[in-house]
Design a protein around this motif. Structure first.
Motif, short mmCIF file in Angstrom:
data_model
loop_
_atom_site.label_atom_id
_atom_site.label_comp_id
_atom_site.label_asym_id
_atom_site.label_seq_id
_atom_site.Cartn_x
_atom_site.Cartn_y
_atom_site.Cartn_z
N ASN A 43 0.85 -1.19 0.00
CA ASN A 43 0.00 0.00 0.00
C ASN A 43 0.89 1.24 0.00
O ASN A 43 1.43 1.62 1.03
CB ASN A 43 -0.91 -0.02 1.24
CG ASN A 43 -1.97 1.07 1.17
OD1 ASN A 43 -2.06 1.80 0.19
ND2 ASN A 43 -2.76 1.18 2.22
N LYS A 44 1.03 1.87 -1.17
CA LYS A 44 2.01 2.95 -1.29
C LYS A 44 1.40 4.23 -1.86
O LYS A 44 0.37 4.22 -2.52
CB LYS A 44 3.19 2.51 -2.18
CG LYS A 44 4.01 1.37 -1.60
CD LYS A 44 5.18 1.04 -2.49
CE LYS A 44 6.05 -0.05 -1.90
NZ LYS A 44 7.21 -0.36 -2.76
N GLN A 45 2.09 5.33 -1.58
CA GLN A 45 1.77 6.64 -2.14
C GLN A 45 3.08 7.31 -2.54
O GLN A 45 4.15 6.97 -2.01
CB GLN A 45 1.03 7.52 -1.11
CG GLN A 45 -0.31 6.99 -0.65
CD GLN A 45 -1.40 7.26 -1.65
OE1 GLN A 45 -1.22 8.04 -2.59
NE2 GLN A 45 -2.55 6.62 -1.46
N ILE A 49 10.59 13.17 -0.51
CA ILE A 49 11.47 12.72 0.56
C ILE A 49 12.47 13.81 0.90
O ILE A 49 13.22 14.28 0.03
CB ILE A 49 12.22 11.43 0.17
CG1 ILE A 49 11.23 10.33 -0.20
CG2 ILE A 49 13.15 11.00 1.29
CD1 ILE A 49 10.37 9.85 0.95
N ARG A 50 12.49 14.21 2.18
CA ARG A 50 13.43 15.22 2.68
C ARG A 50 13.51 16.45 1.79
O ARG A 50 14.60 17.01 1.57
CB ARG A 50 14.81 14.59 2.90
CG ARG A 50 14.82 13.60 4.05
CD ARG A 50 16.21 13.17 4.45
NE ARG A 50 16.77 12.17 3.57
CZ ARG A 50 16.45 10.88 3.59
NH1 ARG A 50 15.53 10.43 4.42
NH2 ARG A 50 17.02 10.03 2.75
N ASP A 51 12.35 16.84 1.25
CA ASP A 51 12.27 18.03 0.39
C ASP A 51 13.22 17.95 -0.80
O ASP A 51 13.70 18.96 -1.31
CB ASP A 51 12.58 19.31 1.20
CG ASP A 51 11.55 19.59 2.26
OD1 ASP A 51 10.39 19.16 2.08
OD2 ASP A 51 11.89 20.24 3.27
N ALA A 55 9.32 9.67 -4.14
CA ALA A 55 9.47 8.22 -4.05
C ALA A 55 8.13 7.59 -3.69
O ALA A 55 7.28 8.23 -3.06
CB ALA A 55 10.52 7.86 -3.00
N SER A 56 7.96 6.36 -4.10
CA SER A 56 6.77 5.60 -3.73
C SER A 56 7.02 4.95 -2.38
O SER A 56 7.95 4.15 -2.23
CB SER A 56 6.49 4.53 -4.80
OG SER A 56 5.36 3.78 -4.46
N VAL A 57 6.21 5.30 -1.38
CA VAL A 57 6.47 4.90 0.00
C VAL A 57 5.22 4.28 0.63
O VAL A 57 4.11 4.45 0.13
CB VAL A 57 6.92 6.12 0.84
CG1 VAL A 57 8.20 6.73 0.28
CG2 VAL A 57 5.81 7.16 0.90
N THR A 99 9.63 9.21 5.44
CA THR A 99 9.68 8.34 4.27
C THR A 99 8.41 7.49 4.16
O THR A 99 8.46 6.31 3.78
CB THR A 99 10.93 7.44 4.30
OG1 THR A 99 11.01 6.79 5.57
CG2 THR A 99 12.18 8.25 4.07
N LEU A 100 7.28 8.08 4.50
CA LEU A 100 5.99 7.43 4.31
C LEU A 100 4.91 8.48 4.09
O LEU A 100 5.14 9.68 4.24
CB LEU A 100 5.64 6.53 5.50
CG LEU A 100 5.65 7.13 6.92
CD1 LEU A 100 4.44 8.01 7.18
CD2 LEU A 100 5.67 6.01 7.94
#
Length: 304
Positions: A43-45, A49-51, A55-57, A99-100
């Motif tokens: 289950n990803k969105q 990441i860190r501005d 990424a798909s997380v 990271t989510l």
């Protein structure tokens, strides 16, 4: 399906055994399995990441809970492969939050505290399985300075609470991938980010601080800010495939001794070498081991 799982399991066992053997051949004292058992989610969105990059997380869609151990059997297996110290790495609470995709809590801090409690449960089980060093990766500490001070260090301490194993806070500028390298190119000739987190970590219960050094533009004097802690110093460059010489590694370590006592200095790769071809990663491990040996001989000779 079951046959496929069995084959994948057998392949993972062989690969992890090879990783431990390669480290032992190079006299690496603290051994890991290279994070080969890290889990992935369905289950990803897509998030930023860190501005820095998209990424798909994993997506949080309800209250987080821990139903069963994830790494215990893998850690027990790693323990059977070597009599050296073994290290296990876990993502830290702040980096997990970053990271989510949070579709439930609506608060990075609240979710971080939930993860800290779960991570502590995991870490205690890993310790019981024979893990000597438990490292929490927190690259987010080099980005979200206000949150580090407000709750980042506190949630990390919660994740480490009650552990007898050595605890490590690993703070880096990321793997040697294009998005990270492009970002680092904008940071100028001195990256002083550690000046924000190190004073806080020096006062924390964390045993060891892990940081970038070799070819990083990080001024070594920042290590003075964690005087008294053990320091895992990145003595090779994980963003460049050029192989260091043993003397280059030794020189990086020599310079660090101005700011950390020799018995608290741990030569390290710093971040992971996953983007590298196998031959490059192994050559860099050779350089790390050889450079550490050079400095060790110098220190022993100076005591005679």
């Amino acid at each position: 399906m079951e046959d496929g799982k069995a084959r994948r399991r057998l392949k993972a066992i062989r690969t992890r055994g090879a990783a431990v053997l390669e480290q032992a051949r190079r006299s690496i004292d603290i051994v890991s399995d290279g994070e080969q058992t890290r889990q992935h989610f369905e289950n990803k969105q897509t998030v930023l990441i860190r501005d820095r990059y998209e990424a798909s997380v994993p997506s949080v869609v309800g209250a987080v809970e821990r139903k069963a151990p994830v790494f215990v059997e893998d850690a027990k297996f790693l323990r059977t492969l070597t009599d050296r110290q073994i290290k296990w790495t876990l993502p830290g609470p702040m980096t997990m939050v970053d990271t989510l995709h949070d579709g439930y809590y609506g608060s990075r801090e609240k979710l971080a505290w939930e993860f800290a409690t779960i991570l502590n449960q995991k870490a205690r089980e890993l310790e019981a399985a024979g893990v000597d060093v438990i490292q929490f990766d927190e690259p987010a500490f080099n980005v979200f300075f206000d949150e580090v001070a407000d709750w980042g260090v506190a949630t990390l301490e919660r994740a480490c609470e009650g552990l007898k194993a050595e605890t490590v806070a690993h703070i880096c500028f990321g793997y040697g991938i294009k998005a990270n390298n492009d970002w680092k190119a904008t940071l100028g000739t001195q990256r002083r980010h550690y000046e924000k987190s190190f004073p806080l970590l020096q006062r924390s219960s964390i045993d060891t601080i892990s940081l970038e050094s070799h070819h990083s533009n990080v001024p070594l004097e920042v290590v003075e800010l964690v005087r008294g802690k053990r320091v895992m110093l990145g003595a090779i460059d994980v963003a460049n495939q050029q192989i260091e010489t043993s003397e280059e590694v030794a020189e990086t370590l020599r310079k660090a001794l101005e700011y950390v006592d020799a018995d608290k200095l741990i030569p390290s790769t710093n971040c992971g070498m996953a983007p590298f071809p196998r031959n490059v990663a192994l050559a860099k491990l050779n350089a790390l081991s050889a450079g550490a040996a050079v400095l060790r001989e110098e220190l022993v000779g100076a005591q005679v």
